[in-house]
Scaffold this motif. Sequence first.
Motif, short mmCIF file in Angstrom:
data_model
loop_
_atom_site.label_atom_id
_atom_site.label_comp_id
_atom_site.label_asym_id
_atom_site.label_seq_id
_atom_site.Cartn_x
_atom_site.Cartn_y
_atom_site.Cartn_z
N UNK A 1 50.04 63.08 -72.90
CA UNK A 1 48.84 63.44 -73.68
C UNK A 1 48.36 62.27 -74.53
N UNK A 2 47.05 62.19 -74.71
CA UNK A 2 46.44 61.16 -75.55
C UNK A 2 46.03 61.78 -76.88
N UNK A 3 46.11 60.99 -77.92
CA UNK A 3 45.59 61.42 -79.21
C UNK A 3 44.09 61.19 -79.30
N UNK A 4 43.45 61.80 -80.29
CA UNK A 4 42.00 61.65 -80.51
C UNK A 4 41.79 61.06 -81.90
N UNK A 5 40.98 60.01 -81.97
CA UNK A 5 40.68 59.37 -83.25
C UNK A 5 39.17 59.27 -83.42
N UNK A 6 38.65 59.88 -84.48
CA UNK A 6 37.23 59.81 -84.80
C UNK A 6 37.09 59.02 -86.09
N UNK A 7 36.27 57.94 -86.05
CA UNK A 7 36.13 57.08 -87.22
C UNK A 7 34.66 56.86 -87.55
N UNK A 8 34.28 57.19 -88.79
CA UNK A 8 32.93 56.90 -89.29
C UNK A 8 31.81 57.44 -88.45
N UNK A 9 32.01 58.61 -87.85
CA UNK A 9 31.04 59.13 -86.88
C UNK A 9 29.79 59.66 -87.58
N UNK A 10 28.65 59.10 -87.21
CA UNK A 10 27.35 59.57 -87.70
C UNK A 10 26.45 59.80 -86.50
N UNK A 11 25.78 60.96 -86.48
CA UNK A 11 24.95 61.30 -85.33
C UNK A 11 23.72 62.05 -85.80
N UNK A 12 22.57 61.67 -85.22
CA UNK A 12 21.33 62.41 -85.43
C UNK A 12 20.65 62.62 -84.09
N UNK A 13 19.98 63.76 -83.98
CA UNK A 13 19.25 64.05 -82.75
C UNK A 13 17.94 63.28 -82.72
#
Length: 581
Positions: free
Chosen positions: A338-350
């Motif tokens: 299994x792989x780990x998940x790393x989310x860093x500084x995520x910014x999202x706009x439509x």
Amino acid sequence: MASGREATRWVSAHCREVPGLTAATVLTTVAGAALQVFPVLLLGRVVDGVVGGEPRSVLVTVGVLMVAAALLGAVGTAMSTYLIGRLGAELLARLRERAVRAVLGMPSARIEQVGRGDVLSRVGDDVAVLSKGIRTAVPTVFSAGVLVAIATIGMFGLDWRLGLAGAGALPAYALALRWYLPRSAPLYRKQRVAQADRAQALISGLDGIGTVRAYRLEEAVREKVTHESWRVRDFGIEVFRFFGRFVGRENRAEFIGLVLILLVGYALLEAGAASLGEVSAAPLMFHRLFTPLGAIMFTFDEAQKSGASLTRLVGVLGEPAEDRLVGDPSVASPEAGPYGVTVEGLTFRYPDTEEPVLRDVDLTIPAGGSLALVGATGAGKSTLAALIAGIGTPQAGSVRIGPHDLAGLDEAAARALVNILTQETYVFSGPLAEDLRLAAPEATEAELRDALRTVGADGWVDALPEGLNTVVGEGGERLDVTKVAHVALARLVLRAAPVVVLDESTAEAGSEGAAELERAVLAACAGRTTLFVAHRLTQAMAADRIAVLDAGRVVEQGTHGELVALGGRYARLWRAWREGS
């Protein structure tokens, strides 16, 4: 949306793919038009014969030729209409197939961005409009256009001065078209877009009918559908108004041409420069243009609609397919675990929005661990889940699955790393075994049964009339919500990606079915890194850790016990959930 020139190039390229059919269509159309004009020329010969006192036998011969030309012209026109329809049907079949293939090859984020209503209106409504146009407007416009050209040539054949007089109407026709076309084409396109928006409003309201009723949003949804329907109606009225003004300009052009021919013909006859037959045939020849020109005008509305639909369908073909950097689905090596998940500084706009849906989100899910996302509606849970699944690209920050940054992978590679399961699960019409093999085309029957046993679906599958070979979906055995979710979870087991994202995948089941499905979810995700978008807080309790989203930010993280003890937002949600239960 393709330009008119791009759509024309596509049609031309298709016609070159079937040269025999295209050539036969053009030849029969030209022959049919020429044979329709020929009797008018012969009529001038009859007038000159009567004036010149020629024998009755000559006039009878000319009359027979006129009848024969009329009959052959009718046959040629009928053949032309048939061949145009056949050519158009082949074009439409290829266009629809290629458009659907193009949609299936697009990144999922692109489909989410434009909305399913737009996609369905193109491969549904636009195809229907184009189909009707191919049966009615296209044959009429093409045949009438050729007839206009042949009749114009015929007028010059009578006398070049009479031909010039008839051509005097061309500037008026050109001005009418120049006024109409630039205004009408964008209007038709806007009308098609409005129809797509109406379809999207209807689809979203019907798909989410449970939520609509739960939150008593019926009136708001009804108002939105009504608003979009009024937009479609307003565009329809505007189109009709423009077309009426266009018809008036066309009638003016006809009046100018007929007056010029009568004046020039009278002058030529007085001067002895033309015969009575020629002068008589010229206005009849010009009047012969009225019928095809009128046919063009009265089908021009349908032709414009067809043209707008054609540009929308050809526009789909021009959409880029998924072609980012890596197309290797072997990025998820079975030996890596299994792989780990790393989310860093995520910014999202439509697109076309100013406020981000997610702001500076940081999350970590250890390899083989689980995290539950909770929060109010609109907090950004589904958007974050989609980005972790590789659907969409953030404006800032990154999502890493093990050693891989999702921004550097195409959708095939992302699917090898992450499987996503949402509320929108589908059972396709056909044998249940084939439905399961969508996830693993090479799976054996033993592997299918193992997957069903893992999620607790083997009991009801064995009870089906033909087991795995039972036809399900439309025209077959209808499966309830819980069984549909079982099928989706079994596909998840067969796919075996190292990371799983579940976006409220059991939300539609009843309370009894939900408890059963929650156990099935845990079994399907065992040993894999899992992100839950929790619809029920009992799901959140089962996760290793919980993250609370509020207005696009992670405001709390911890275990269920830690967050309850903290007394913050999650604790309030938990108390409300427990009291409601």
